[in-house]
Design an enzyme around this catalytic site. Structure first.
Site, PDB file in Angstrom:
ATOM      1  N   SER A  26       0.510  -0.952  -0.249  1.00  0.00           N
ATOM      2  CA  SER A  26      -0.112   0.099   0.272  1.00  0.00           C
ATOM      3  C   SER A  26       0.863   1.165  -0.262  1.00  0.00           C
ATOM      4  CB  SER A  26      -0.901  -0.393   1.255  1.00  0.00           C
ATOM      5  OG  SER A  26      -2.316   1.020   1.078  1.00  0.00           O
ATOM      6  N   ASP A  59      -2.337   6.562  -3.431  1.00  0.00           N
ATOM      7  CA  ASP A  59      -1.179   6.181  -2.490  1.00  0.00           C
ATOM      8  C   ASP A  59      -0.744   4.931  -3.859  1.00  0.00           C
ATOM      9  OD1 ASP A  59      -3.365   3.986  -2.790  1.00  0.00           O
ATOM     10  OD2 ASP A  59      -2.541   3.555  -0.958  1.00  0.00           O
ATOM     11  N   ASP A 116      -0.750   1.729  -4.058  1.00  0.00           N
ATOM     12  CA  ASP A 116      -1.690   0.854  -4.817  1.00  0.00           C
ATOM     13  C   ASP A 116      -3.097   1.329  -4.774  1.00  0.00           C
ATOM     14  OD1 ASP A 116      -2.855   1.018  -2.097  1.00  0.00           O
ATOM     15  OD2 ASP A 116      -3.464  -1.496  -1.934  1.00  0.00           O
ATOM     16  N   ASP A 176      -5.705   2.215  -3.469  1.00  0.00           N
ATOM     17  CA  ASP A 176      -7.341   2.271  -3.013  1.00  0.00           C
ATOM     18  C   ASP A 176      -7.026   3.694  -1.555  1.00  0.00           C
ATOM     19  OD1 ASP A 176      -5.076   1.853  -0.545  1.00  0.00           O
ATOM     20  OD2 ASP A 176      -5.508  -0.089  -0.060  1.00  0.00           O
TER      21      ASP A 176
END
Length: 355
Positions: free
Chosen positions: A99, A240, A242, A244
């Site tokens: 993440s 960010d 990834d 999400d």
């Protein structure tokens, strides 16, 4: 090897916890549990950190050895894997990502066939196999899992994101700075906004495996603010690593966090008389959000910090909006997981609708 599920999968340092050996074991344990349940296919995606290629191969080997088929997407946002898992009718999805962390960390996130987090029972079954240090075994050669690559994964997800605001709304005339944190939205997000008519200046779109989240993206919004001011843009959007989470900035470079984005979406839903129940936040949500929602006569409750807890509360109450001040926002009337691109589009739609 202490491989335990947290609130968002298994995550840790590449050199000590998330290693090739660990990923081989995680893949094999996951494959064994899936096989026992009769689940035959898993989708695997990853973000742009350099270790992802190594771990993708290890996971693939472990899962294939258990006799489960694999669909590989390459670098894709986490919510894209949730979407593709659901639409491709796979039984599970895996994302190799840490993440918003730096490239020194990595992790494994799991999704069920409906695009939500794995059931607790399945996580526990995988953990039990890992704790038992189950020996790697291989099914008969003719029963090994097959691996294939989804060549149109990006296009599928781009069209889904665009569809989330309908077919009539356009972003023509908007000048937007998009910061992809050198992460997995780098080849997705700019295309989404451009195809909807916006003029896009993209930053953080040159991943080299080592620069993911480095002084960029939603955890470092000052870079976005500076670029918005420099380019005299209407607004900025930062994701960010990834994809999400999302944070935005206005034309003056002021940061608009997850609480404020959640309010924009809720207010627009209320304006359109769309029934979404209420809003779920966390113990870290700003009191201002609660008071502002109360002024709209929108119910609000708090949970522990973590999207898993937010999602659980939303499902129990049958509410459609929830999120965290970090920018992890869930619009259950559109998709089954936190999605930075979808959430930013909902906020943009709210702003355009107000004009």
């Amino acid at each position: 090897m202490n491989l335990k599920f947290g609130t968002d999968g298994i995550r840790g340092p590449v050199e000590s916890l998330i290693t090739p050996e660990a990923c081989l074991k995680i893949g094999h344990a996951t494959g064994l549990v899936m096989k026992e349940l009769g689940w035959k296919t898993v989708v695997i995606g990853k973000d742009t950190r350099i270790s992802g290629y190594m771990f993708e191969a290890a996971l693939e080997a472990g899962i294939s050895a258990a006799g489960v088929d694999i669909n590989l997407t390459g670098p894709m946002p986490t919510p894209a894997i949730a979407y593709l898992t659901r639409t491709l009718r796979a039984r599970a999805g895996i994302v190799i990502s840490a993440s918003h962390n730096s490239f020194k960390d990595n992790g494994i996130k799991f999704f069920s066939g409906d695009g939500t987090k794995l059931p607790d029972k399945m996580e526990l079954a995988i953990e039990n196999l890992l704790e038992g240090d189950v020996a790697l075994s291989t099914v008969a050669p003719q029963n090994l899992g097959k691996a294939s690559r989804i060549t149109d994964a990006a296009g599928r997800y781009i069209e889904f994101c665009k569809s989330s605001i309908g077919t009539t709304l356009k972003l023509n005339g908007l000048k937007i700075v998009v910061d992809c944190a050198h992460g997995s939205t780098y080849h997705i997000a700019p295309a989404v906004f451009e195809e909807l008519g916006a003029k896009v200046h993209a930053i953080g779109v040159s991943p080299d495996g080592l620069n993911i989240n480095k002084q960029s993206g939603s955890t470092y919004p000052s870079s976005l603010s500076e670029t918005v001011l420099d380019k005299q843009a209407d607004l900025g959007i930062a994701f960010d690593g990834d994809g999400d989470r999302v944070i935005m900035v206005d034309h003056l470079g002021n940061v608009v966090d997850g609480d404020e984005i959640l309010y924009l979406i809720a207010r627009d839903r209320r304006r359109q008389s769309i029934d979404f129940g209420g809003v779920v936040g966390t113990l870290m949500s700003n009191l201002g959000l609660e008071l502002a929602l109360d002024a709209l006569d929108v119910p609000f409750v708090r949970t522990e910090v973590g999207d898993r807890y937010v999602m659980k509360e939303m499902l129990q109450r049958d509410w459609k909006l929830g999120g965290e001040s970090s920018g992890h926002i869930i619009c259950l009337d559109i998709t089954n997981t936190g999605d930075g691109i979808v959430s930013s589009l909902q906020a943009l739609a709210a702003l355009v609708n107000c004009d």
